[in-house]
Scaffold this active site. Sequence first.
Site, PDB file in Angstrom:
ATOM      1  N   ALA A 101       0.831  -1.208   0.000  1.00  0.00           N
ATOM      2  CA  ALA A 101       0.000   0.000   0.000  1.00  0.00           C
ATOM      3  C   ALA A 101       0.862   1.253   0.000  1.00  0.00           C
ATOM      4  O   ALA A 101       0.570   2.225  -0.720  1.00  0.00           O
ATOM      5  CB  ALA A 101      -0.924  -0.004   1.217  1.00  0.00           C
ATOM      6  N   TYR A 102       1.915   1.238   0.794  1.00  0.00           N
ATOM      7  CA  TYR A 102       2.803   2.402   0.883  1.00  0.00           C
ATOM      8  C   TYR A 102       3.529   2.637  -0.433  1.00  0.00           C
ATOM      9  O   TYR A 102       3.569   3.762  -0.946  1.00  0.00           O
ATOM     10  CB  TYR A 102       3.798   2.182   2.017  1.00  0.00           C
ATOM     11  CG  TYR A 102       4.772   3.318   2.223  1.00  0.00           C
ATOM     12  CD1 TYR A 102       4.346   4.559   2.703  1.00  0.00           C
ATOM     13  CD2 TYR A 102       6.132   3.144   1.963  1.00  0.00           C
ATOM     14  CE1 TYR A 102       5.242   5.593   2.909  1.00  0.00           C
ATOM     15  CE2 TYR A 102       7.035   4.173   2.171  1.00  0.00           C
ATOM     16  CZ  TYR A 102       6.585   5.395   2.634  1.00  0.00           C
ATOM     17  OH  TYR A 102       7.478   6.431   2.834  1.00  0.00           O
ATOM     18  N   ALA A 103       4.114   1.579  -1.005  1.00  0.00           N
ATOM     19  CA  ALA A 103       4.835   1.724  -2.264  1.00  0.00           C
ATOM     20  C   ALA A 103       3.895   2.167  -3.384  1.00  0.00           C
ATOM     21  O   ALA A 103       4.278   2.978  -4.242  1.00  0.00           O
ATOM     22  CB  ALA A 103       5.524   0.417  -2.634  1.00  0.00           C
TER      23      ALA A 103
END
Length: 245
Positions: free
Chosen positions: A153-155
């Site tokens: 999700a962060y990437a």
Amino acid sequence: MNGTADRVAIVTGGSGGIGRAVVERLAADGTAVVVHYAGNRQRAEQTVAEVVSAGGRAIAVGGDVADEQEMESVFDAAEREFGGIDVLAHTAGIMPLAPIAQMDLETFDRVQRTNVRGTFVVDRLAARRMRPGGAIVNFSTSVTRLQIPGYGAYAASKGAVEAITLILARELRGRDITVNAVSPGPTATPLFFEGKTEEQVEGIAAGNPMGRLGEPDDIAEMVAFLAGPARWVNGQVLHVNGAAA
């Protein structure tokens, strides 16, 4: 371009971690700084007090980076207090970690709201209100190239930040405003240490060719370069990670 003593910067997430190091570095160059914070007003005001005691100029202003009206108030404060806006260093972001199969959609949406919508909101305001000679510095992550499990999700959110950065740089043709993204590797901040064991941290540091984690000051040095003298660096994603990727 104005000299650094005449320049005004907004640093989102400026009360801690990399953001605080950026505030201190820009202030050391003589830039007036608006220290934005999301929730920790006391820490932001402490950062301001330290800048002022060192002879710099700074104010603290709160707001949700994904709320256009609240962030418009941050830009208003910069113009009211210091006369204009020359630099946006958008360090604010969140990093909940979980495998894709296990992450709930509420958390995923929260990551995208803060990291993607937040970048879109502040970049749009900067594109509308920044003076010629300005610099927009967004924040991505080296994880976009490392493909580490748990960072999906962060990437994904930071991949979107890179796309916004590269396109906005081209859209601002003729404005004399640069737009770049800084892409740190593992950096010794509370956000990085959260949820990691000592062994994990040591393993990550040992895996870097430089044999250590990055420090917030390492990243702030690149931001200062992009915010001031780097007028021919535009539309780039700069990986500041000690060759971690």
